[in-house]
Design a protein around this motif. Structure first.
Motif, mmCIF file in Angstrom:
data_model
loop_
_atom_site.group_PDB
_atom_site.id
_atom_site.type_symbol
_atom_site.label_atom_id
_atom_site.label_comp_id
_atom_site.label_asym_id
_atom_site.label_seq_id
_atom_site.Cartn_x
_atom_site.Cartn_y
_atom_site.Cartn_z
ATOM 1 N N TYR A 177 25.905 52.609 54.160
ATOM 2 C CA TYR A 177 26.545 51.701 52.699
ATOM 3 C C TYR A 177 25.259 51.575 51.903
ATOM 4 O O TYR A 177 25.489 51.455 50.712
ATOM 5 N N GLY A 211 23.141 44.956 48.150
ATOM 6 C CA GLY A 211 25.078 45.687 47.863
ATOM 7 C C GLY A 211 25.957 45.595 48.731
ATOM 8 O O GLY A 211 26.711 45.290 49.564
ATOM 9 N N GLY A 215 32.949 49.311 42.618
ATOM 10 C CA GLY A 215 32.077 49.013 43.147
ATOM 11 C C GLY A 215 31.042 49.712 42.470
ATOM 12 O O GLY A 215 29.880 49.566 42.135
ATOM 13 N N ASN A 222 37.160 47.739 50.619
ATOM 14 C CA ASN A 222 35.628 48.828 51.586
ATOM 15 C C ASN A 222 35.567 48.200 52.693
ATOM 16 O O ASN A 222 34.905 49.859 53.092
ATOM 17 N N ASN A 223 35.880 47.829 53.246
ATOM 18 C CA ASN A 223 35.705 47.734 55.118
ATOM 19 C C ASN A 223 36.977 46.969 55.735
ATOM 20 O O ASN A 223 37.392 47.240 57.003
ATOM 21 N N SER A 272 32.334 40.517 54.667
ATOM 22 C CA SER A 272 33.536 41.694 55.529
ATOM 23 C C SER A 272 33.517 40.960 56.944
ATOM 24 O O SER A 272 34.125 40.635 57.469
ATOM 25 N N MET A 315 34.336 43.420 47.582
ATOM 26 C CA MET A 315 33.904 45.180 47.825
ATOM 27 C C MET A 315 33.876 44.779 49.414
ATOM 28 O O MET A 315 34.520 46.074 49.678
ATOM 29 N N GLY A 316 33.962 44.000 49.828
ATOM 30 C CA GLY A 316 34.005 43.871 51.615
ATOM 31 C C GLY A 316 35.926 43.872 51.539
ATOM 32 O O GLY A 316 36.113 44.479 52.815
ATOM 33 N N ALA A 373 37.819 50.374 45.907
ATOM 34 C CA ALA A 373 36.643 50.093 46.431
ATOM 35 C C ALA A 373 35.082 51.121 45.597
ATOM 36 O O ALA A 373 34.436 50.588 44.512
ATOM 37 N N GLN A 430 27.934 42.939 51.095
ATOM 38 C CA GLN A 430 29.856 43.557 51.028
ATOM 39 C C GLN A 430 30.082 43.556 53.036
ATOM 40 O O GLN A 430 30.921 43.022 53.162
ATOM 41 N N PHE A 475 30.746 40.071 46.287
ATOM 42 C CA PHE A 475 31.121 41.266 47.376
ATOM 43 C C PHE A 475 31.796 41.122 48.150
ATOM 44 O O PHE A 475 32.200 42.012 49.559
#
Length: 310
Positions: free
Chosen positions: A237, A189, A176, A81-82, A197, A77-78, A172, A193, A74
């Motif tokens: 998301y 998920g 992901g 992707n963020n 973030s 990915m955070g 990502a 994430q 997480f």
């Protein structure tokens, strides 16, 4: 050679819905950035969205993951992707027009292919996919128009920031895809994430923006932040991770080609904005690009969709 899953009609419906949710995010973020600095907008966006998804998971009786290996995923990915792309895009939008930012963001499928070929060389990338992506990017440029390029010239650093965001999205999407292999549901998920973030954004926003020193935002900014959190982020998301699990990274990344088209159509349908010739031309080019990527129309033209004779 590994092939990307076929995009079924239901998958296209989810991609269109996602493009509508994310298409509105450029407008909403521009409103929020008029009163708040970029990192604060990112922090509020991911925090509110995480709280909404937490409440939904608890109400639906779903368990919150506790494994460190899951939370490590997480946080990774955070970050890509963020935290990184949101910060770069929001800062870029304070320097350049949202239209130009959307054009640069539409390069995400190109970066997705580059990342995939670098990390998974066995993945097949067909000629019709490459042609479709080129048509799509050209369509986005025509759709947005020259006005997007004439706002403040060509400031290099903000443009590279938006491209950096697109590259981060490419990574990502690739990583992901493993959430499905880990048995993580799309909504879970998305919650994990966004929670990770928020945890990473708190110290960043505190040190750089010092949000407690800012004036209270007005009602338009508050409404924009709520819209960003609820629709563009929490719901967006959840759909994004659903698409990653069913049609893969390269197919999901196509949504960035559809976002500017959705934003223009939303403006026409909701705000009554008139479509100009470049809008229609851009929509046609994007449509041709998506048809080329989908492949079914091309196969029908070649006669491959007809039944074989005995």
């Amino acid at each position: 050679m590994s092939q990307q899953p076929a995009i079924k009609p239901l998958d296209w419906a989810f991609l269109i819905l996602l493009s509508l949710l994310w298409g509105g995010s450029f407008f909403l973020s521009k409103l929020a950035l008029a009163e708040l600095p970029p990192l604060t907008v990112v922090l509020v966006r991911v925090t509110l969205a995480a709280l909404v998804l937490f409440a939904w998971l608890r109400a639906s009786g779903r368990e919150i993951p506790r494994s460190w290996s899951v939370w490590r995923a997480f946080f990774g990915m955070g970050l890509i992707n963020n935290v990184i792309p949101f910060s770069l895009l929001f800062w870029g939008q304070t320097q350049i027009a949202s239209g130009l930012a959307s054009i640069l963001n539409a390069t995400t499928p190109v970066f997705a292919i580059l990342v995939t070929k670098a990390l998974a060389p066995e993945t097949e990338v067909t000629a019709n996919r490459l042609l479709g992506i080129l048509f799509g990017i050209a369509g986005v440029a025509v759709l947005v128009g020259l006005d997007a390029l004439s706002d403040k010239g060509f400031p290099v650093l903000p443009m590279f920031a938006c491209l950096g965001a697109a590259l981060s999205y490419g990574f990502a999407g690739f990583f992901g895809q493993r959430f499905r292999q880990m048995g993580i549901a799309p909504a879970t998920g998305a919650f994990g994430q966004l929670t990770a973030s928020a945890a990473m954004m708190i110290p960043l926003a505190a040190v750089i923006d010092q949000p407690w020193t800012l004036a209270a935002p007005g009602p338009i900014t508050v409404a924009a932040l709520i819209g960003l959190a609820l629709f563009s982020t929490a719901l967006g998301y959840a759909i994004y991770f659903r698409c990653l699990s069913t049609i893969g990274q390269l197919n999901t990344s196509l949504v960035t080609l559809m976002i500017p088209a959705s934003a223009i159509l939303l403006g026409s349908l909701v705000l009554g904005e008139r479509l100009s010739p470049n809008h229609y031309a851009g929509l046609v080019l994007i449509g041709l690009g998506l048809l080329a990527i989908d492949g079914r129309a091309w196969r029908l033209l070649r006669g491959e969709g007809r039944g074989r004779r005995a």
